[in-house]
Design a protein around this motif. Structure first.
Motif, PDB file in Angstrom:
ATOM      1  N   UNK A   1       0.913   0.122 -14.006  1.00 28.51           N
ATOM      2  CA  UNK A   1       1.107   1.404 -13.183  1.00 28.51           C
ATOM      3  C   UNK A   1       1.627   2.348 -13.199  1.00 28.51           C
ATOM      4  N   UNK A   2       1.443   2.825 -14.299  1.00 28.44           N
ATOM      5  CA  UNK A   2       1.135   4.445 -15.051  1.00 28.44           C
ATOM      6  C   UNK A   2       0.257   4.864 -16.243  1.00 28.44           C
ATOM      7  N   UNK A   3      -0.411   3.745 -16.367  1.00 32.29           N
ATOM      8  CA  UNK A   3      -1.158   4.308 -17.669  1.00 32.29           C
ATOM      9  C   UNK A   3      -2.752   4.769 -16.979  1.00 32.29           C
ATOM     10  N   UNK A   4      -2.981   4.404 -15.953  1.00 36.62           N
ATOM     11  CA  UNK A   4      -4.090   5.337 -15.273  1.00 36.62           C
ATOM     12  C   UNK A   4      -3.594   6.474 -14.714  1.00 36.62           C
ATOM     13  N   UNK A   5      -2.899   7.048 -14.660  1.00 38.63           N
ATOM     14  CA  UNK A   5      -2.520   8.347 -13.678  1.00 38.63           C
ATOM     15  C   UNK A   5      -2.839   9.676 -14.486  1.00 38.63           C
ATOM     16  N   UNK A   6      -3.571   9.701 -15.918  1.00 40.34           N
ATOM     17  CA  UNK A   6      -3.741  10.769 -16.159  1.00 40.34           C
ATOM     18  C   UNK A   6      -5.347  10.899 -16.854  1.00 40.34           C
ATOM     19  N   UNK A   7      -5.932   9.866 -16.338  1.00 39.71           N
ATOM     20  CA  UNK A   7      -7.566  10.249 -16.787  1.00 39.71           C
ATOM     21  C   UNK A   7      -7.649   9.890 -15.161  1.00 39.71           C
ATOM     22  N   UNK A   8      -6.716   9.558 -13.961  1.00 41.43           N
ATOM     23  CA  UNK A   8      -6.542   9.963 -12.603  1.00 41.43           C
ATOM     24  C   UNK A   8      -7.142  11.740 -12.804  1.00 41.43           C
ATOM     25  N   UNK A   9      -5.888  11.439 -13.046  1.00 35.18           N
ATOM     26  CA  UNK A   9      -6.358  13.679 -12.269  1.00 35.18           C
ATOM     27  C   UNK A   9      -7.706  14.209 -13.456  1.00 35.18           C
ATOM     28  N   UNK A  10      -7.470  13.241 -14.683  1.00 31.95           N
ATOM     29  CA  UNK A  10      -8.998  13.961 -14.735  1.00 31.95           C
ATOM     30  C   UNK A  10     -10.128  14.067 -14.639  1.00 31.95           C
ATOM     31  N   UNK A  11     -10.644  12.543 -14.124  1.00 35.42           N
ATOM     32  CA  UNK A  11     -11.571  12.191 -13.142  1.00 35.42           C
ATOM     33  C   UNK A  11     -10.960  12.325 -11.698  1.00 35.42           C
ATOM     34  N   UNK A  12     -10.576  12.952 -11.135  1.00 36.90           N
ATOM     35  CA  UNK A  12     -10.180  12.880  -9.696  1.00 36.90           C
ATOM     36  C   UNK A  12     -11.379  12.362  -8.806  1.00 36.90           C
ATOM     37  N   UNK A  13     -12.997  12.934  -9.223  1.00 41.88           N
ATOM     38  CA  UNK A  13     -13.883  12.164  -8.101  1.00 41.88           C
ATOM     39  C   UNK A  13     -14.000  10.373  -8.407  1.00 41.88           C
TER      40      UNK A  13
ATOM     41  N   UNK B   1       0.753  -1.655  -0.214  1.00 44.96           N
ATOM     42  CA  UNK B   1      -0.108   0.449   0.065  1.00 44.96           C
ATOM     43  C   UNK B   1       0.940   1.038   0.026  1.00 44.96           C
ATOM     44  N   UNK B   2       0.741   1.887  -1.029  1.00 46.30           N
ATOM     45  CA  UNK B   2       1.582   3.235  -1.127  1.00 46.30           C
ATOM     46  C   UNK B   2       1.184   4.388  -0.690  1.00 46.30           C
ATOM     47  N   UNK B   3       1.649   5.497  -0.883  1.00 50.34           N
ATOM     48  CA  UNK B   3       0.658   6.844  -0.045  1.00 50.34           C
ATOM     49  C   UNK B   3      -0.509   6.859  -1.106  1.00 50.34           C
ATOM     50  N   UNK B   4      -1.414   7.317   0.178  1.00 44.42           N
ATOM     51  CA  UNK B   4      -2.861   7.548  -0.245  1.00 44.42           C
ATOM     52  C   UNK B   4      -3.356   9.225  -1.003  1.00 44.42           C
ATOM     53  N   UNK B   5      -2.372   9.590  -2.433  1.00 45.88           N
ATOM     54  CA  UNK B   5      -3.054  10.642  -2.898  1.00 45.88           C
ATOM     55  C   UNK B   5      -3.300  10.751  -4.269  1.00 45.88           C
ATOM     56  N   UNK B   6      -3.288  11.559  -4.626  1.00 43.42           N
ATOM     57  CA  UNK B   6      -3.892  11.642  -6.275  1.00 43.42           C
ATOM     58  C   UNK B   6      -2.963  11.805  -7.517  1.00 43.42           C
ATOM     59  N   UNK B   7      -2.502  10.587  -7.151  1.00 45.09           N
ATOM     60  CA  UNK B   7      -1.015  11.612  -8.245  1.00 45.09           C
ATOM     61  C   UNK B   7      -0.253  10.138  -8.537  1.00 45.09           C
TER      62      UNK B   7
END
Length: 247
Positions: free
Chosen positions: A81-93, A11-17
């Motif tokens: 492990x990296x592919x979803x990061x941009x979508x997570x920033x676009x739709x952080x909710x 479990x890594x840091x619980x942050x949206x990044x």
């Protein structure tokens, strides 16, 4: 299918990044199990990395989106492990779940789709919240993953976005649209006229025929300058995602 796939790692840091807030390693197993297998190590060749981005402190989210990356048969087996990061920033909710496909373990394979569902099972166990419905987003080969999960996934699908897709590879549009599991939820296709891999003259007729025959909400967003590139869509047309997922 008799195979089950289960997992766990750190479990890594619980942050949206970047990196994902959770890293799940779904283990492919040759024999069925009655329950989850918790592992801290093992043969790396049998593990499927899954990245998860979610709001910190287990806050409620708007839902769960499965991201299906492109290049599904490449040699890079860590893409999830990296592919979803941009979508997570676009739709952080939303909670974003991004599995990895590579080599022979590609998206259009029922066992790979089972890996995705088993990752959701583990995430549900960790959070104590059931994940009964999901939305799907895929780019290029990942759009085939969207269709594959719609056919074989065990959860109800609410929304689907397919970017730079080539459904022609699955067969005639009428035949694909005739599959009963696809006839629920909403569909949105995002396609470009400058797609270097999938020319509009081949993709647009298939998409239009698919939407005409699917029997549920289905639309096409087309940009004549659009490229075969996720960065183009997120930079030029993020409103197509924000509007679609705000409903």
């Amino acid at each position: 299918m008799s195979k089950l796939f289960f997992l766990i790692l750190s479990l890594a840091a619980l942050c949206l990044a970047d990196p994902p807030s959770d890293t799940l390693f779904v283990k492919r197993l040759d024999s069925p199990l009655k329950g989850p297998l918790l592992v801290s190590s093992g043969a790396k060749s049998s593990e499927v990395p899954v990245g998860v981005w979610r709001l910190p402190n287990n806050k409620s989210t708007a839902g769960t989106i499965l991201w299906f990356h492109g290049g599904m048969t490449s040699g890079n087996c860590q893409k999830g492990l990296i592919a979803g990061s941009d979508l997570a920033k676009l739709l952080p909710q939303y909670t974003i779940v991004s599995a990895s496909a590579c080599k022979q373990n590609h998206w259009v394979d029922e066992s790979t789709i089972q890996v995705v569902d088993n990752a959701l099972d583990l995430l549900s166990q960790r959070s104590g919240k059931k994940i009964e419905t999901v939305s799907l987003v895929g780019i290029s080969d990942g759009s085939l993953g969207v269709i594959a999960y719609s056919l074989w996934g065990k959860r109800k699908v609410q929304n689907r976005v397919l970017m730079s897709s080539y459904g022609v590879s699955l067969g005639p549009a009428v035949q694909v649209a005739g599959q009963v599991p696809l006839k629920n939820g909403r569909w949105r296709f995002i396609q470009g006229g400058s797609d270097r891999l999938y020319p509009a003259e081949a993709t647009l007729p298939w998409i239009q025929e698919f939407c005409q025959n699917i029997g549920t909400a289905c639309d096409l967003k087309f940009d004549p300058q659009g490229e075969h590139d996720w960065s183009y869509w997120q930079n030029k047309h993020k409103e197509w995602f924000l509007e679609f997922f705000s409903k």
